[in-house]
Design a protein around this motif. Sequence first.
Motif, PDB file in Angstrom:
ATOM      1  N   THR A 186     -62.922  -7.810 -13.597  1.00  0.00           N
ATOM      2  CA  THR A 186     -63.330  -8.948 -14.429  1.00  0.00           C
ATOM      3  C   THR A 186     -63.888 -10.029 -13.501  1.00  0.00           C
ATOM      4  OG1 THR A 186     -61.502  -8.461 -15.927  1.00  0.00           O
ATOM      5  CG2 THR A 186     -62.520 -10.626 -16.132  1.00  0.00           C
ATOM      6  N   ASP A 187     -65.021 -10.597 -13.889  1.00  0.00           N
ATOM      7  CA  ASP A 187     -65.627 -11.685 -13.105  1.00  0.00           C
ATOM      8  C   ASP A 187     -64.925 -12.986 -13.512  1.00  0.00           C
ATOM      9  OD1 ASP A 187     -67.428 -13.404 -11.767  1.00  0.00           O
ATOM     10  OD2 ASP A 187     -68.642 -13.547 -13.592  1.00  0.00           O
ATOM     11  N   ILE A 188     -64.129 -13.537 -12.599  1.00  0.00           N
ATOM     12  CA  ILE A 188     -63.347 -14.740 -12.920  1.00  0.00           C
ATOM     13  C   ILE A 188     -63.789 -15.903 -12.034  1.00  0.00           C
ATOM     14  CG2 ILE A 188     -61.037 -15.764 -13.003  1.00  0.00           C
ATOM     15  CD1 ILE A 188     -59.910 -12.934 -13.411  1.00  0.00           C
ATOM     16  N   ILE A 204     -59.005  -6.507 -22.974  1.00  0.00           N
ATOM     17  CA  ILE A 204     -60.070  -5.800 -23.709  1.00  0.00           C
ATOM     18  C   ILE A 204     -61.372  -5.751 -22.907  1.00  0.00           C
ATOM     19  CG2 ILE A 204     -59.094  -6.198 -25.995  1.00  0.00           C
ATOM     20  CD1 ILE A 204     -61.255  -8.393 -26.387  1.00  0.00           C
ATOM     21  N   GLY A 205     -61.356  -6.283 -21.687  1.00  0.00           N
ATOM     22  CA  GLY A 205     -62.526  -6.134 -20.834  1.00  0.00           C
ATOM     23  C   GLY A 205     -63.636  -7.139 -21.074  1.00  0.00           C
ATOM     24  N   VAL A 206     -63.275  -8.360 -21.513  1.00  0.00           N
ATOM     25  CA  VAL A 206     -64.296  -9.420 -21.565  1.00  0.00           C
ATOM     26  C   VAL A 206     -64.793  -9.647 -20.129  1.00  0.00           C
ATOM     27  CG1 VAL A 206     -64.661 -11.885 -21.988  1.00  0.00           C
ATOM     28  CG2 VAL A 206     -63.426 -10.487 -23.668  1.00  0.00           C
ATOM     29  N   GLY A 207     -66.105  -9.636 -19.943  1.00  0.00           N
ATOM     30  CA  GLY A 207     -66.658  -9.523 -18.597  1.00  0.00           C
ATOM     31  C   GLY A 207     -66.531 -10.733 -17.701  1.00  0.00           C
ATOM     32  N   HIS A 208     -66.658 -11.929 -18.280  1.00  0.00           N
ATOM     33  CA  HIS A 208     -66.765 -13.139 -17.456  1.00  0.00           C
ATOM     34  C   HIS A 208     -65.865 -14.232 -18.016  1.00  0.00           C
ATOM     35  CE1 HIS A 208     -70.439 -11.260 -15.797  1.00  0.00           C
ATOM     36  NE2 HIS A 208     -70.612 -10.862 -17.045  1.00  0.00           N
ATOM     37  N   LEU A 209     -64.865 -14.634 -17.232  1.00  0.00           N
ATOM     38  CA  LEU A 209     -63.954 -15.691 -17.662  1.00  0.00           C
ATOM     39  C   LEU A 209     -64.058 -16.868 -16.703  1.00  0.00           C
ATOM     40  CD1 LEU A 209     -60.710 -13.652 -18.532  1.00  0.00           C
ATOM     41  CD2 LEU A 209     -62.459 -14.515 -20.121  1.00  0.00           C
ATOM     42  N   HIS A 210     -64.026 -18.066 -17.272  1.00  0.00           N
ATOM     43  CA  HIS A 210     -64.047 -19.313 -16.490  1.00  0.00           C
ATOM     44  C   HIS A 210     -62.751 -20.049 -16.816  1.00  0.00           C
ATOM     45  CE1 HIS A 210     -66.488 -23.249 -15.531  1.00  0.00           C
ATOM     46  NE2 HIS A 210     -65.438 -23.096 -14.765  1.00  0.00           N
ATOM     47  N   LEU A 211     -61.854 -20.095 -15.849  1.00  0.00           N
ATOM     48  CA  LEU A 211     -60.512 -20.653 -16.065  1.00  0.00           C
ATOM     49  C   LEU A 211     -60.442 -22.061 -15.492  1.00  0.00           C
ATOM     50  CD1 LEU A 211     -58.431 -17.566 -14.813  1.00  0.00           C
ATOM     51  CD2 LEU A 211     -59.332 -17.984 -17.124  1.00  0.00           C
ATOM     52  N   ILE A 212     -59.997 -23.025 -16.319  1.00  0.00           N
ATOM     53  CA  ILE A 212     -60.009 -24.429 -15.904  1.00  0.00           C
ATOM     54  C   ILE A 212     -58.642 -25.075 -16.168  1.00  0.00           C
ATOM     55  CG2 ILE A 212     -61.136 -26.670 -16.221  1.00  0.00           C
ATOM     56  CD1 ILE A 212     -63.504 -24.932 -17.491  1.00  0.00           C
ATOM     57  N   ASP A 213     -58.023 -25.612 -15.125  1.00  0.00           N
ATOM     58  CA  ASP A 213     -56.756 -26.345 -15.249  1.00  0.00           C
ATOM     59  C   ASP A 213     -56.509 -27.050 -13.915  1.00  0.00           C
ATOM     60  OD1 ASP A 213     -53.944 -25.699 -17.216  1.00  0.00           O
ATOM     61  OD2 ASP A 213     -53.828 -26.979 -15.450  1.00  0.00           O
ATOM     62  N   PHE A 214     -55.922 -28.236 -13.963  1.00  0.00           N
ATOM     63  CA  PHE A 214     -55.656 -28.969 -12.717  1.00  0.00           C
ATOM     64  C   PHE A 214     -54.204 -28.830 -12.276  1.00  0.00           C
ATOM     65  CE2 PHE A 214     -54.627 -31.799 -16.166  1.00  0.00           C
ATOM     66  CZ  PHE A 214     -53.432 -32.362 -15.766  1.00  0.00           C
ATOM     67  N   ASP A 215     -53.363 -28.237 -13.100  1.00  0.00           N
ATOM     68  CA  ASP A 215     -51.915 -28.308 -12.920  1.00  0.00           C
ATOM     69  C   ASP A 215     -51.358 -27.121 -12.134  1.00  0.00           C
ATOM     70  OD1 ASP A 215     -49.517 -29.567 -13.267  1.00  0.00           O
ATOM     71  OD2 ASP A 215     -49.373 -29.188 -15.427  1.00  0.00           O
ATOM     72  N   ARG A 216     -50.094 -27.253 -11.719  1.00  0.00           N
ATOM     73  CA  ARG A 216     -49.395 -26.170 -11.022  1.00  0.00           C
ATOM     74  C   ARG A 216     -48.327 -25.568 -11.930  1.00  0.00           C
ATOM     75  NH1 ARG A 216     -49.901 -26.376  -5.244  1.00  0.00           N
ATOM     76  NH2 ARG A 216     -51.056 -28.208  -4.541  1.00  0.00           N
ATOM     77  N   VAL A 217     -47.917 -24.343 -11.617  1.00  0.00           N
ATOM     78  CA  VAL A 217     -46.894 -23.648 -12.408  1.00  0.00           C
ATOM     79  C   VAL A 217     -45.515 -24.260 -12.121  1.00  0.00           C
ATOM     80  CG1 VAL A 217     -45.797 -21.445 -12.927  1.00  0.00           C
ATOM     81  CG2 VAL A 217     -48.234 -21.513 -12.275  1.00  0.00           C
ATOM     82  N   ASP A 218     -44.794 -24.512 -13.215  1.00  0.00           N
ATOM     83  CA  ASP A 218     -43.488 -25.157 -13.163  1.00  0.00           C
ATOM     84  C   ASP A 218     -42.478 -24.229 -13.858  1.00  0.00           C
ATOM     85  OD1 ASP A 218     -41.676 -26.884 -15.094  1.00  0.00           O
ATOM     86  OD2 ASP A 218     -42.237 -28.226 -13.448  1.00  0.00           O
ATOM     87  N   MET A 219     -41.214 -24.304 -13.485  1.00  0.00           N
ATOM     88  CA  MET A 219     -40.198 -23.424 -14.087  1.00  0.00           C
ATOM     89  C   MET A 219     -40.148 -23.529 -15.606  1.00  0.00           C
ATOM     90  SD  MET A 219     -37.892 -21.182 -13.328  1.00  0.00           S
ATOM     91  CE  MET A 219     -36.916 -21.267 -11.849  1.00  0.00           C
ATOM     92  N   THR A 220     -40.380 -24.731 -16.138  1.00  0.00           N
ATOM     93  CA  THR A 220     -40.304 -24.902 -17.598  1.00  0.00           C
ATOM     94  C   THR A 220     -41.500 -24.265 -18.313  1.00  0.00           C
ATOM     95  OG1 THR A 220     -41.457 -27.024 -17.602  1.00  0.00           O
ATOM     96  CG2 THR A 220     -39.066 -27.095 -17.332  1.00  0.00           C
TER      97      THR A 220
END
Lengths: 237, 64
Positions: free
Chosen positions: A121-123, A74-90
């Motif tokens: 988008t500003d991420i 929907i074009g939300v302008g500014h997102l701040h994404l926070i996570d320490f983990d890696r992508v896993d098959m599960t």
Amino acid sequence: MTFTPSATPEQTTARQQAFDSLPDPTTLVSREEIRAALLDRHTAATQDKLDAAHVAICGLGGLGSTIAVALTRIGVGHLHLIDFDRVDMTNLNRQQYFLKDLGQYKTEALRANLKQINPFTDITIDTVKVTDENVPTLFEHEDIICEAFDVPENKTMLVNAVLESLPDKKLVSASGMAGYRSSNLVHTKRVSRNFYFCGDGETAPKPGAGLMAPRVGVVACHEANMITRLILGEEDA
Amino acid sequence: MIVNGQRETLEAPISVTELIEERGLRPERVAVELNGDIVPRNKRSEVMLHDGDTVEIVTFVQGG
């Protein structure tokens, strides 16, 4: 049962190559074309508010990745994404990643996937663990903080820390979403002035009824819609 | 006292820590609001609840 990865070295290399060879999305579309399409759907008055919004998403699993996709669309302008983990098959049973993303940091993989929806988008990403110590400084630029963690102690820590140290920020959290019980048990509640809670409030994963894309997605979109409502000036749940 | 929308009778004032214990909840999985404000985690044993208070206990389970 515990999942054991069985990828060959060739598959692991192919995943990395696929991750590194996504098209540069800014060659596929202009800022003006995306803007015109969003205005066609939302009108300028609505889009201007979405453009100006700053939202932090804590945890990029089934909740956070789905919320980020919805807000990007929907074009939300500014997102701040926070996570320490890696992508896993599960993770792929419910999270917005692809085979090419396996082994990557969720922050980096999700940012790349979101850029394929809207490269303008500003991420901002932070590949860190959220703690009581960094909560007061981590959300400097955001008006709305979304709690999208998986582990209950982490959910509780973030909610308490935000309410204690950042009482003027809007906080949207979630709990109770496992299995395939009725979607109609899920609700959004305004707990207090700036604190919203989504979910059925009680359903934890158990064998045969774990965390699955449909019902986690229902709760994620409750959070995403509450965030959208706040951006557009609606404060009731 | 009203707890999560339910009216309850409180015989004598109790602390937030006691309320959490009494309900068999795990303190590291709840947020407690008293009359619309968070009870800071480090104040739970000293903040006392009285009849007439409105309390919201938000509990968190696994999943995300």
